[in-house]
Design a protein around this motif. Sequence first.
Motif, PDB file in Angstrom:
ATOM      1  N   TYR A 112       0.844  -1.195   0.000  1.00  0.00           N
ATOM      2  CA  TYR A 112       0.000   0.000   0.000  1.00  0.00           C
ATOM      3  C   TYR A 112       0.878   1.243   0.000  1.00  0.00           C
ATOM      4  N   TYR A 113       0.506   2.224  -0.807  1.00  0.00           N
ATOM      5  CA  TYR A 113       1.232   3.489  -0.797  1.00  0.00           C
ATOM      6  C   TYR A 113       0.931   4.224   0.501  1.00  0.00           C
ATOM      7  N   ASP A 114       1.967   4.790   1.110  1.00  0.00           N
ATOM      8  CA  ASP A 114       1.844   5.504   2.377  1.00  0.00           C
ATOM      9  C   ASP A 114       1.982   7.000   2.116  1.00  0.00           C
ATOM     10  N   ASN A 115       0.902   7.728   2.275  1.00  0.00           N
ATOM     11  CA  ASN A 115       0.849   9.146   1.934  1.00  0.00           C
ATOM     12  C   ASN A 115       0.797   9.978   3.209  1.00  0.00           C
ATOM     13  N   ASP A 116       1.444  11.131   3.202  1.00  0.00           N
ATOM     14  CA  ASP A 116       1.363  11.995   4.375  1.00  0.00           C
ATOM     15  C   ASP A 116       0.206  12.986   4.269  1.00  0.00           C
ATOM     16  N   HIS A 117      -0.611  12.864   3.214  1.00  0.00           N
ATOM     17  CA  HIS A 117      -1.839  13.650   3.102  1.00  0.00           C
ATOM     18  C   HIS A 117      -3.029  12.739   3.357  1.00  0.00           C
ATOM     19  N   VAL A 118      -3.971  13.226   4.127  1.00  0.00           N
ATOM     20  CA  VAL A 118      -5.103  12.395   4.549  1.00  0.00           C
ATOM     21  C   VAL A 118      -6.416  13.115   4.275  1.00  0.00           C
ATOM     22  N   VAL A 119      -7.483  12.329   4.175  1.00  0.00           N
ATOM     23  CA  VAL A 119      -8.826  12.874   3.997  1.00  0.00           C
ATOM     24  C   VAL A 119      -9.413  13.160   5.374  1.00  0.00           C
ATOM     25  N   GLN A 120      -9.907  14.364   5.546  1.00  0.00           N
ATOM     26  CA  GLN A 120     -10.488  14.763   6.818  1.00  0.00           C
ATOM     27  C   GLN A 120     -11.835  14.081   7.056  1.00  0.00           C
ATOM     28  N   PRO A 121     -12.173  13.805   8.316  1.00  0.00           N
ATOM     29  CA  PRO A 121     -13.524  13.330   8.623  1.00  0.00           C
ATOM     30  C   PRO A 121     -14.543  14.452   8.401  1.00  0.00           C
ATOM     31  N   ARG A 122     -15.811  14.097   8.327  1.00  0.00           N
ATOM     32  CA  ARG A 122     -16.859  15.072   7.992  1.00  0.00           C
ATOM     33  C   ARG A 122     -16.889  16.261   8.941  1.00  0.00           C
ATOM     34  N   ASP A 123     -16.675  16.010  10.212  1.00  0.00           N
ATOM     35  CA  ASP A 123     -16.772  17.094  11.197  1.00  0.00           C
ATOM     36  C   ASP A 123     -15.698  18.149  11.021  1.00  0.00           C
ATOM     37  N   LYS A 124     -14.689  17.861  10.206  1.00  0.00           N
ATOM     38  CA  LYS A 124     -13.618  18.828   9.979  1.00  0.00           C
ATOM     39  C   LYS A 124     -13.627  19.419   8.578  1.00  0.00           C
ATOM     40  N   LYS A 125     -14.616  19.039   7.751  1.00  0.00           N
ATOM     41  CA  LYS A 125     -14.630  19.585   6.389  1.00  0.00           C
ATOM     42  C   LYS A 125     -15.997  20.098   5.955  1.00  0.00           C
ATOM     43  N   TYR A 126     -17.061  19.874   6.710  1.00  0.00           N
ATOM     44  CA  TYR A 126     -18.357  20.458   6.406  1.00  0.00           C
ATOM     45  C   TYR A 126     -18.419  21.828   7.068  1.00  0.00           C
ATOM     46  N   VAL A 127     -18.307  22.877   6.258  1.00  0.00           N
ATOM     47  CA  VAL A 127     -18.124  24.235   6.773  1.00  0.00           C
ATOM     48  C   VAL A 127     -19.343  25.103   6.456  1.00  0.00           C
ATOM     49  N   LEU A 128     -19.838  25.812   7.477  1.00  0.00           N
ATOM     50  CA  LEU A 128     -20.916  26.795   7.282  1.00  0.00           C
ATOM     51  C   LEU A 128     -20.273  28.136   6.964  1.00  0.00           C
ATOM     52  N   ARG A 129     -20.509  28.597   5.738  1.00  0.00           N
ATOM     53  CA  ARG A 129     -19.916  29.857   5.319  1.00  0.00           C
ATOM     54  C   ARG A 129     -20.687  31.039   5.890  1.00  0.00           C
ATOM     55  N   SER A 130     -20.096  32.202   5.762  1.00  0.00           N
ATOM     56  CA  SER A 130     -20.723  33.416   6.288  1.00  0.00           C
ATOM     57  C   SER A 130     -22.009  33.770   5.551  1.00  0.00           C
ATOM     58  N   ASP A 131     -22.165  33.260   4.309  1.00  0.00           N
ATOM     59  CA  ASP A 131     -23.395  33.543   3.562  1.00  0.00           C
ATOM     60  C   ASP A 131     -24.504  32.542   3.861  1.00  0.00           C
ATOM     61  N   GLY A 132     -24.258  31.651   4.823  1.00  0.00           N
ATOM     62  CA  GLY A 132     -25.303  30.743   5.270  1.00  0.00           C
ATOM     63  C   GLY A 132     -25.377  29.422   4.528  1.00  0.00           C
TER      64      GLY A 132
END
Length: 632
Positions: A112-132
Amino acid sequence: MGAGNIATFFNLIQLDGFNPLVIQNEKFQVAGKFIRPGEFFEKLLKSAGSRDEAHRQFVQTLAHAPKSQDATHGEGFWVDHWTYNLDLLENYAAVYPDHLQTLLLEMKDFTYYDNDHVVQPRDKKYVLRSDGVVRQMHAVVRDHEKSRLLRQRREDPHKVRTQGGTGVIYVTTLLAKLLGLVAVKAASLDPFGIGLEMEAEKPGWCDALNGLPGLLGSSVNESFELVRLVRFLEHHLSATLATLESHPVAEEIAELIKAAGETLALSRSEEFFKTWDTLSSLKERFREKTRLGVSGNEKLLTRGEMVTFLARVKKVLESGLSRAVLPDGLCPTYYINEMADYEKLPVRAKTDDPDAVPVQHVRALKFKQIPISAFLEGPMHALRTLHHQEDARRLYQRVKKSELYDRKLKMFKLNVPLTRESYEIGRNKIFTPGWLENESIFMHMHYKFLLEILRAGLAEEFFAEMKTGIVAFMNPAVYGRSTTENSSFIVSSRFPDARLHGRGFVARLSGSTAEWISMVFHMGLGAEPFRFERGELHFEPRPTLTRSFFTTRAEKGFEKNSFGLKLFGKTWLVYVNPSRRDTYAGKGLAPVRFRLNYEDGRESVHEGTYLPDAPSRDLRDGKLSRLVVELH
């Protein structure tokens, strides 16, 4: 080449189901040192005395030399990259069916390729923008702990280790990697169980839809490809691997397979959100558990467990894809999954920097699924999964009746008008209709669609489309360049300036060229030219050729009524068709005699519809200069 490409690209698959973007040079270990192939060949040219002798030594040495393949992350993770590995597997099975068991089970040297970049879990990538509005942001990040771990490794830093990343390189079989890949992709279904999520900052093949990942987009293309992978495994578990009773997989993967399978078994299409939430949580826990490495412990999966798991995945996929079909018979290719309800999570800074702007993350409670205007890519993938020729014909006809078909040019466009779509979907929208990635004849996808028409057995339709849809048959004055070269795109009749309709722009040797080669070989050989039955290899070609392809006179060493193509870069495969009839279904033509010419001057003749074991192996090993197949 053998399984070389399969090893290269499957070893670049990560535990999370993604892969690095940038593939670097291969190196081979020769005389104790790793060297690039080109550099090694240059040395041989100076010492061997001739180019032929240098080439012989080059092939002989590198065929058995240890290989090092490295790569770098690049940016994001494309949702479709894993799917092309299945094409490699199917191509391999078509030529080396007798080696498939060894490839799947006995070569326990896949990593398996070992990468130092990872996919964030949902709680860290679902963002509420200032426009709602809620968007998916910062989905892929560098894992600094992982970076430090990789830097400490002296050899093969980008291969997953045991003992949580501090042990030896973990090796496994291709079957185990494929089962793990099915599990992590099945856990990536969208909240409606139809498409696979664009969860890692990048879309799929149509990367001009670069805004869709932020819109929580999903795609049916990868769902169709996952169906194909599941069917591939089911077929070979019952055929090639019929005696297999159990198989070891990493314990972390075994746990994901078990939990995902149980979740899918309880799923209900009308309430798939709950299934999505559970699957996503399972995937996030799996990724966190294997973030630095695996334990190294393995668990045995029984044949029954593998078969049951694959059946559950297939059932959910086929149910979801059936719900994607619209009243006009087409299916959307892409979806926006708009978050209709959510709960706010505690506000925190985007990074550990105390001066960083706070980010409001949210947790999804409900989604609304919005189909994007039709793209050709969805029906193209759908054609690959249809069992019956009449189903394929209906889908082809529906595409041709839709706005995906350019009636003036008699070619297939990339997409229908995007007038109702937001500019937020990506750069497709900014181009004038008919130009570049908006309603043009995008040659790679146009050729992909033609190839699938051919593969589906629609020979009459394929050869009719070929007259207007293949560059080689176009009018150079309209095409605007040599018809021996492909273009990136052809301006469609949707473009405002009619003088440019049918003109090709941006010459390139890439996807469209590869698809054309696939068409040629499917026409000349069929899907499975080599077969392995009762311990014997047979060469049994099933050409799909129109009568106009055969010569009308003898010339340049080819007899009258011939069609020829090169196999393995050295052997001329020549069909002789005295009746000058089409060769495909219902025409009654099949091989009746094989005339073999060997490189060493020997000749032989075999009567029948296929070549037996020994000459089939000679053909595959490149010992023949010419093979003439008589059709009657």
